[in-house]
Scaffold this active site. Structure first.
Site, PDB file in Angstrom:
ATOM      1  N   GLU A 101      26.907  42.418 -34.748  1.00 12.92           N
ATOM      2  CA  GLU A 101      27.091  41.513 -33.616  1.00 12.92           C
ATOM      3  C   GLU A 101      28.577  41.369 -33.321  1.00 12.92           C
ATOM      4  OE1 GLU A 101      23.605  38.646 -33.132  1.00 12.92           O
ATOM      5  OE2 GLU A 101      24.880  37.770 -34.657  1.00 12.92           O
ATOM      6  N   GLY A 125      20.247  35.611 -29.072  1.00 11.65           N
ATOM      7  CA  GLY A 125      20.496  34.174 -29.037  1.00 11.65           C
ATOM      8  C   GLY A 125      19.957  33.565 -27.758  1.00 11.65           C
ATOM      9  N   GLY A 126      20.835  33.387 -26.780  1.00 14.22           N
ATOM     10  CA  GLY A 126      20.499  32.681 -25.544  1.00 14.22           C
ATOM     11  C   GLY A 126      19.204  33.137 -24.888  1.00 14.22           C
ATOM     12  N   ASN A 165      17.339  33.840 -32.331  1.00 19.11           N
ATOM     13  CA  ASN A 165      18.147  32.791 -32.959  1.00 19.11           C
ATOM     14  C   ASN A 165      18.283  31.632 -31.979  1.00 19.11           C
ATOM     15  OD1 ASN A 165      20.049  31.225 -34.246  1.00 19.11           O
ATOM     16  ND2 ASN A 165      21.746  32.661 -33.933  1.00 19.11           N
ATOM     17  N   TRP A 166      17.572  30.570 -32.257  1.00 16.51           N
ATOM     18  CA  TRP A 166      17.560  29.426 -31.331  1.00 16.51           C
ATOM     19  C   TRP A 166      18.756  28.494 -31.512  1.00 16.51           C
ATOM     20  CZ3 TRP A 166      11.621  27.786 -31.535  1.00 16.51           C
ATOM     21  CH2 TRP A 166      10.862  28.814 -30.967  1.00 16.51           C
ATOM     22  N   LYS A 167      19.579  28.772 -32.493  1.00 14.57           N
ATOM     23  CA  LYS A 167      20.802  27.979 -32.749  1.00 14.57           C
ATOM     24  C   LYS A 167      20.480  26.475 -32.754  1.00 14.57           C
ATOM     25  CE  LYS A 167      23.383  31.680 -30.596  1.00 14.57           C
ATOM     26  NZ  LYS A 167      24.706  32.210 -30.362  1.00 14.57           N
ATOM     27  N   GLY A 218      27.133  35.198 -26.945  1.00 12.00           N
ATOM     28  CA  GLY A 218      27.104  34.039 -26.060  1.00 12.00           C
ATOM     29  C   GLY A 218      28.097  34.126 -24.911  1.00 12.00           C
ATOM     30  N   HIS A 276      26.328  34.727 -39.987  1.00  6.71           N
ATOM     31  CA  HIS A 276      26.440  34.721 -38.526  1.00  6.71           C
ATOM     32  C   HIS A 276      27.890  34.399 -38.160  1.00  6.71           C
ATOM     33  CE1 HIS A 276      25.985  33.599 -34.342  1.00  6.71           C
ATOM     34  NE2 HIS A 276      24.842  34.237 -34.350  1.00  6.71           N
ATOM     35  N   SER A 288      24.619  39.039 -26.509  1.00  8.53           N
ATOM     36  CA  SER A 288      24.241  38.977 -25.087  1.00  8.53           C
ATOM     37  C   SER A 288      23.199  40.021 -24.693  1.00  8.53           C
ATOM     38  CB  SER A 288      25.489  39.070 -24.195  1.00  8.53           C
ATOM     39  OG  SER A 288      26.340  37.956 -24.430  1.00  8.53           O
TER      40      SER A 288
END
Ligand code: PEP
Length: 246
Positions: free
Chosen positions: A166, A228-229, A9-11, A172, A94, A207
C-alpha cells in the site's frame, strides 16, 4: 496457488447500525467462490458484524492487535481476544498505525508474531511515502519492512501470511499507483520471498475503486485488494471484488 482475497478496511467509521447494514448487504450478495472476502470493522463492531455475516462466505478481521499476550496494557486488544471474537485475519503495520501511532518495523514484527501465534492470519501492510518514492527508495523501504518481520518469525511464517503493498501516497488520497508501478513492487516482494513465496497472497491497496480495480488485479503478482474508502459502499465494494480473477 495464491489465494485471491478482497479485504475491506472500514477504519474508524460507522455505528453498530451502519456496520450491520453494510455487512448484511454484502453477505446477501457475496457467494462462496475462490475469492475470499474479509471485513475489518472497528473493534467495537466486531461482534455485531460477526452476527451479520454468520453463515455467509465472508470472513472477519480486525484492524490492529497488541504485541502482548495479556496483562496491564490498558486499551489494548490481544490476538487471543480477536480469535475469541471470531476473527480469522488481522491487519498489522497499516501505514496509519506506522505514521500516526509510531509503530516501528520491530513493533509490527512483534504484532505479526503475536497474531500468528494465536492462530490469526496477519495481513502485513507495507509501503513507501511519496518522498521515499521520489528518492527511488521504494523497493528498499518495502523490502526492509518485510525483512524486519522475516527476522522475527522466519521466512516460512511470513510466506504463509498475506502481504499488502500500500503506497502511503495512495491511501485515502484518490491517487492510485498505476498497474505497472504496483506490479513492479509486487514482483520485488515476490522475488524477496523466493521459492517459499510463490503461493503467498499479495494484495494491492491505495484508492482502489471499481473503475481501476480490474487493471490492477490483472497484474500477474497481484492477488487481490485491500480497500479502504470504497469498501464503505456495498455496491462499489462488490464491483471491486467481482473484478478479481480467481
Ligand atoms: C487502506 O485503508 O488500507 C486503504 C487502502 O484505503 P483507501 O482505499 O481509502 O486508499
Amino acid at each position: 496457488m495464491c489465494k485471491p482475497l478482497i479485504a475491506g478496511n472500514w477504519k474508524m467509521h460507522g455505528t453498530t447500525d451502519s456496520a450491520v447494514t453494510l455487512a448484511g448487504q454484502l453477505s446477501a450478495t457475496w457467494k462462496a467462490s475462490a475469492v475470499e472476502m474479509i471485513l475489518f470493522p472497528s473493534f467495537v463492531h466486531l461482534a455485531a458484524v460477526r452476527e451479520a455475516i454468520a453463515g455467509s462466505a465472508i470472513a472477519l478481521g480486525a484492524q490492529n492487535v497488541s504485541q502482548h499476550a495479556a496483562g496491564a496494557f490498558t486499551g489494548e486488544i490481544s490476538a487471543e481476544m480477536l480469535v475469541d471474537q471470531g476473527c480469522k485475519y488481522v491487519l498489522v503495520g497499516h501505514s496509519e498505525r506506522r505514521a500516526l501511532f509510531g509503530e516501528s518495523n520491530e513493533t509490527v514484527a512483534e504484532k505479526f508474531k503475536a497474531a500468528q501465534g494465536a492462530g490469526l492470519t496477519p495481513i502485513l501492510c507495507v509501503g513507501e511515502s511519496l518522498q521515499q518514492r521520489q528518492k527511488m527508495q521504494t523497493v528498499e523501504v518495502v523490502t526492509d519492512q518485510i525483512t524486519a518481520v522475516i527476522d522475527a518469525v522466519g521466512l516460512d511464517n511470513v510466506c504463509r501470511a498475506v502481504i499488502a503493498y500500500e503506497p502511503v501516497w495512495a491511501i485515502g488520497t484518490g491517487e492510485t499507483a498505476t498497474p505497472e508501478q504496483a506490479q513492479e513492487v509486487h514482483r520485488a516482494i515476490r522475488e524477496q520471498l523466493g521459492d517459499l513465496g510463490v503461493a503467498t497472497t499479495l494484495l494491492y491497496g491505495g484508492s482502489v475503486k471499481a473503475s481501476n480495480a480490474a487493471a490492477l488485479f490483472a497484474q500477474p503478482d497481484i492477488n487481490g485488494g485491500l480497500v479502504g474508502g470504497a469498501s464503505l459502499e456495498a455496491e462499489e465494494f462488490l464491483n471491486i471484488a467481482q473484478s478479481i480473477e480467481a
